[in-house]
Design an enzyme around this catalytic site. Structure first.
Site, mmCIF file in Angstrom:
data_model
loop_
_atom_site.group_PDB
_atom_site.id
_atom_site.type_symbol
_atom_site.label_atom_id
_atom_site.label_comp_id
_atom_site.label_asym_id
_atom_site.label_seq_id
_atom_site.Cartn_x
_atom_site.Cartn_y
_atom_site.Cartn_z
ATOM 1 N N ASN A 13 54.741 47.679 43.531
ATOM 2 C CA ASN A 13 53.627 47.691 42.714
ATOM 3 C C ASN A 13 53.803 49.242 42.089
ATOM 4 O OD1 ASN A 13 51.556 47.767 41.372
ATOM 5 N ND2 ASN A 13 49.924 47.574 43.242
ATOM 6 N N LYS A 15 52.150 50.165 39.571
ATOM 7 C CA LYS A 15 50.889 50.664 39.078
ATOM 8 C C LYS A 15 51.418 51.182 37.461
ATOM 9 C CE LYS A 15 48.950 51.091 43.582
ATOM 10 N NZ LYS A 15 48.288 51.496 44.491
ATOM 11 N N HIS A 99 44.092 43.239 42.449
ATOM 12 C CA HIS A 99 44.370 44.121 43.410
ATOM 13 C C HIS A 99 42.997 44.854 43.327
ATOM 14 C CE1 HIS A 99 45.776 48.454 44.169
ATOM 15 N NE2 HIS A 99 46.674 47.802 44.846
ATOM 16 N N GLU A 101 42.457 48.094 43.068
ATOM 17 C CA GLU A 101 42.394 48.868 41.845
ATOM 18 C C GLU A 101 41.564 48.104 40.500
ATOM 19 O OE1 GLU A 101 45.927 50.648 41.842
ATOM 20 O OE2 GLU A 101 45.635 51.671 43.644
ATOM 21 N N GLU A 171 45.452 44.099 52.020
ATOM 22 C CA GLU A 171 45.505 45.404 51.568
ATOM 23 C C GLU A 171 44.100 46.193 51.740
ATOM 24 O OE1 GLU A 171 48.860 46.618 48.666
ATOM 25 O OE2 GLU A 171 47.120 46.089 47.431
ATOM 26 N N GLY A 177 47.203 54.219 48.823
ATOM 27 C CA GLY A 177 47.645 55.448 48.340
ATOM 28 C C GLY A 177 46.733 56.984 49.070
ATOM 29 N N SER A 217 49.785 52.035 51.949
ATOM 30 C CA SER A 217 50.852 53.437 52.465
ATOM 31 C C SER A 217 51.965 52.773 53.409
ATOM 32 C CB SER A 217 49.888 54.158 53.329
ATOM 33 O OG SER A 217 49.027 54.662 52.459
#
Ligand code: PGA
Length: 257
Positions: A13, A15, A99, A101, A171, A177, A217
């Site tokens: 991914n 991003k 996701h 985010e 996730e 991150g 991560s």
């Protein structure tokens, strides 16, 4: 992993990273490193603007180019958005949906995630549906209930037959991150619970056919242990997927399980 019943998928991914030229440079660098016959499906989800360039650059490698998001409507007055049919028309197979985010910064809700899953399936795409708890929710001890709710909401109205074309990515938000990975036991426990939910809501054969990925991560060092868990069928990888050597090591780790 359980290759007998379901696919192993290593998905990057990216991003909002890499220009089209940087994407081409990545493809050149990773191409000779990749195993000739990978034991897993390799996907990189990247900005829609660069999908065509990436497909061209990655032709001849085993990498499939996917998308990071899409709109739920088939077409219409939604300035700046991209429809599932547009992705399918470009030969895209995988699209990340919901996701954390997107949920956090773009107000995606369980309802809009469900609509997007529906639209993706209708267009023949395979949605990679992201779910996961925050640190607060984990500390409150509601992870299982929350994940049951998130998965049920995202998949509301999806038939058992369609579920075979859905990938779920667990996730934990606190691991994305941050460099903090869920332990293999924590990740396995949640992924097993998700599969148990799919079994209760559908049937055992369907539940065992769905690939459930871990994300947060995951890197070249911790991938092997995570991927060795029976209910973790791959990874959704952010930071480490931007580096050819690291991403390749994760792909190699997927061959060992
Ligand atoms: P990370 O991101 O690997 O950089 O934690 C994972 C993701 O957001 O999918």
């Amino acid at each position: 992993m359980n290759r007998k019943y379901r696919k192993t998928i290593i998905a990057g991914n990216w991003k909002m990273n890499k220009t089209a030229s940087e994407t081409a440079a990545f493809a050149d660098e990773i191409a000779p490193m990749l195993p000739k016959k990978p034991e897993c499906e390799i996907v990189i989800c990247l900005p829609a603007l660069n999908i065509a360039a990436a497909q061209k650059a990655m032709r001849g490698t085993k990498i499939r180019v996917g998308a990071e998001t899409m709109h739920e409507a088939a077409s219409g007055a939604f300035t700046g958005e991209i429809a599932a049919g547009m992705l399918a028309d470009m030969g895209v197979k995988y699209v990340i949906i919901g996701h954390s985010e997107r949920r956090q910064y773009y107000n995606e809700t369980d309802l809009s995630v469900n609509k997007k899953v529906r639209a993706a399936l209708d267009a023949g795409l395979v949605p990679i549906v992201c779910v996961g708890e925050s640190l607060e929710q984990r500390e409150l001890g509601v992870t299982t209930e929350l994940l049951d709710y998130q998965v049920s909401a995202a998949l509301s109205g999806v038939t058992a037959k369609e579920l075979r074309h859905v990938v779920i990515a667990y996730e934990p938000i606190w691991a994305i991150g941050t460099g903090k990975t869920a332990t293999a036991e924590q990740a396995q426990e949640v992924c097993a619970n998700i599969r148990a939910l799919l079994r209760r809501k559908n049937d055992a054969r369907t539940a065992r056919a769905v690939s459930i990925l871990y994300g947060g991560s995951m890197n070249a060092k911790n991938a092997a242990e995570l991927l060795a868990q029976p209910d973790i069928d791959g990874g959704l990888i952010g930071g480490a997927s931007l580096k050819p050597a690291d991403f390749t090591k994760i792909i190699e780790a997927a061959a060992q399980g």
